[in-house]
Design a protein around this motif. Structure first.
Motif, PDB file in Angstrom:
ATOM      1  N   LEU A 127       6.352  56.984 132.192  1.00 56.90           N
ATOM      2  CA  LEU A 127       6.854  57.937 133.185  1.00 56.90           C
ATOM      3  C   LEU A 127       7.946  59.321 133.421  1.00 56.90           C
ATOM      4  N   HIS A 128       8.804  58.951 132.491  1.00 58.89           N
ATOM      5  CA  HIS A 128       9.851  59.279 132.312  1.00 58.89           C
ATOM      6  C   HIS A 128       9.388  60.518 131.904  1.00 58.89           C
ATOM      7  N   ALA A 129       9.013  60.822 131.073  1.00 55.85           N
ATOM      8  CA  ALA A 129       8.524  61.963 130.487  1.00 55.85           C
ATOM      9  C   ALA A 129       7.728  63.262 131.805  1.00 55.85           C
ATOM     10  N   GLY A 130       6.701  62.258 132.305  1.00 53.66           N
ATOM     11  CA  GLY A 130       6.602  63.337 132.929  1.00 53.66           C
ATOM     12  C   GLY A 130       5.478  63.545 133.864  1.00 53.66           C
ATOM     13  N   VAL A 131       4.695  61.870 133.184  1.00 54.53           N
ATOM     14  CA  VAL A 131       2.964  61.640 133.872  1.00 54.53           C
ATOM     15  C   VAL A 131       2.793  60.916 134.834  1.00 54.53           C
ATOM     16  N   ARG A 132       2.370  61.390 135.952  1.00 56.46           N
ATOM     17  CA  ARG A 132       1.487  60.459 137.078  1.00 56.46           C
ATOM     18  C   ARG A 132       1.237  59.755 137.355  1.00 56.46           C
ATOM     19  N   ASP A 133       0.624  58.696 136.052  1.00 57.15           N
ATOM     20  CA  ASP A 133       0.187  57.704 136.463  1.00 57.15           C
ATOM     21  C   ASP A 133      -0.156  56.877 134.852  1.00 57.15           C
ATOM     22  N   PHE A 134      -0.718  55.595 135.013  1.00 54.31           N
ATOM     23  CA  PHE A 134      -0.865  55.111 133.279  1.00 54.31           C
ATOM     24  C   PHE A 134      -2.095  54.572 133.539  1.00 54.31           C
ATOM     25  N   ILE A 135      -2.998  53.802 132.688  1.00 52.02           N
ATOM     26  CA  ILE A 135      -4.559  53.354 133.091  1.00 52.02           C
ATOM     27  C   ILE A 135      -3.515  52.135 131.367  1.00 52.02           C
ATOM     28  N   SER A 136      -3.776  50.642 131.699  1.00 53.90           N
ATOM     29  CA  SER A 136      -3.465  50.067 130.675  1.00 53.90           C
ATOM     30  C   SER A 136      -5.198  49.501 130.346  1.00 53.90           C
ATOM     31  N   LYS A 137      -5.132  49.206 128.531  1.00 56.58           N
ATOM     32  CA  LYS A 137      -5.634  48.578 128.126  1.00 56.58           C
ATOM     33  C   LYS A 137      -5.672  47.598 127.701  1.00 56.58           C
ATOM     34  N   PRO A 138      -6.187  46.262 127.954  1.00 57.62           N
ATOM     35  CA  PRO A 138      -8.218  46.664 128.136  1.00 57.62           C
ATOM     36  C   PRO A 138      -8.580  47.548 129.145  1.00 57.62           C
ATOM     37  N   PHE A 139      -9.778  48.197 129.745  1.00 60.33           N
ATOM     38  CA  PHE A 139      -9.585  48.930 130.651  1.00 60.33           C
ATOM     39  C   PHE A 139     -10.593  47.694 131.890  1.00 60.33           C
TER      40      PHE A 139
END
Length: 274
Positions: free
Chosen positions: A102-114
């Motif tokens: 997030l600090h790097a500039g991405v907007r969101d994330f998805i966790s594994k396992p899906f």
């Protein structure tokens, strides 16, 4: 301004993961959700070039990959000057990587396992924001182009106005809010008989004598009242007793905030007689 379901489902999506099983699962999930423009790569080195070529609306990016990890890919994507919005949704099994991403500039994330329900929801939400951002950017570009076009039209119109007024009159003139001449065309100084700074070698000459002072006082009153004047008659008696007559028309100029900017107008010599 809003996005429609067809717009969202037609969005360009790139899946980036070095695990074929993850790629297949995400492709199947997106196809079942109705997305029609989904592609993938297992080579992280290709991502930046692919995005420059295809301008993806969303990149699903795994962070743990050989050769070039997800964080390096993100930094590479930032060099794309055509896209100020980084359309990256990271995939990670490491909780500590989320904040860094997030600090790097991405907007969101998805966790594994899906969690496939969560995957679909996060993808849809991010695509809606992404497409709205693109529409706003396109609208801003259209608006800027319209402003530039209108500005050019106004400049052309002003140039035509000045050309026509100069052809239809003997003098064209403009004054600022303090009464100083800023533009002159023709013998304005001789007509009005006032000194003007910086326009001609004789600009410092003393005012011409022989003007009808009552007429000049009437004109000055109109100017102080910020009133337009049409075919106002000036007369001047020459040293040899001949009478020169002039007509001058002028209008006040105002800025966007209704501030007084000065006057502009034209003048013409009517006749000369003994």
């Amino acid at each position: 301004m809003s996005t429609t379901i067809p717009d969202t489902l037609a969005a360009r999506i790139l899946i980036v993961d070095d695990q074929e099983a993850n790629v297949s699962l995400l492709e199947q999930t997106l196809e079942q959700a109705g997305y029609t423009n989904v592609s993938s790569t297992m080579n992280s080195m290709e991502v930046c070039a692919l995005h420059r070529k295809n301008s993806y609306d969303l990149i699903l990016l795994d962070l743990q990959m050989p050769g070039m990890d997800g964080f390096q890919v993100i930094e590479g994507l930032k060099t794309n000057d055509k896209d100020a919005y980084l359309p990256v949704l990271v995939i990670t099994a490491q909780p500590g990587h989320k904040l860094r991403a997030l600090h790097a500039g991405v907007r969101d994330f998805i966790s594994k396992p899906f969690d496939l329900v969560e995957v679909r929801m996060r993808i849809r939400n991010m695509l809606e924001v992404r497409l709205l951002y693109k529409r706003l950017e396109n609208y801003s570009q259209v608006l800027e182009a319209a402003v530039q076009e209108r500005t050019a039209e106004l400049r052309e119109s002003e140039a035509r106005y000045r050309s026509l007024t100069e052809l239809a009159s003997d003098w064209y003139w403009e004054q600022d809010e303090r009464g100083n001449f800023t533009k002159v065309s023709g013998p304005v100084l001789e007509m009005l008989g006032i000194r003007v700074e910086g326009f001609a070698p004789d600009a410092q000459a003393a005012p011409v004598e022989g003007w009808n002072q009552a007429e000049r006082a009437a004109l000055q009153a109109a100017i102080e009242a910020r009133q337009p004047f049409l075919d106002f008659v000036f007369t001047r008696t020459e040293a040899d007793g001949s009478l020169q007559k002039f007509q001058v028309s002028g209008e006040p100029m105002f800025g966007p905030a209704c501030q007084f900017l000065g006057y502009r107008g034209i003048g013409v010599a009517v006749r000369a007689r003994s």
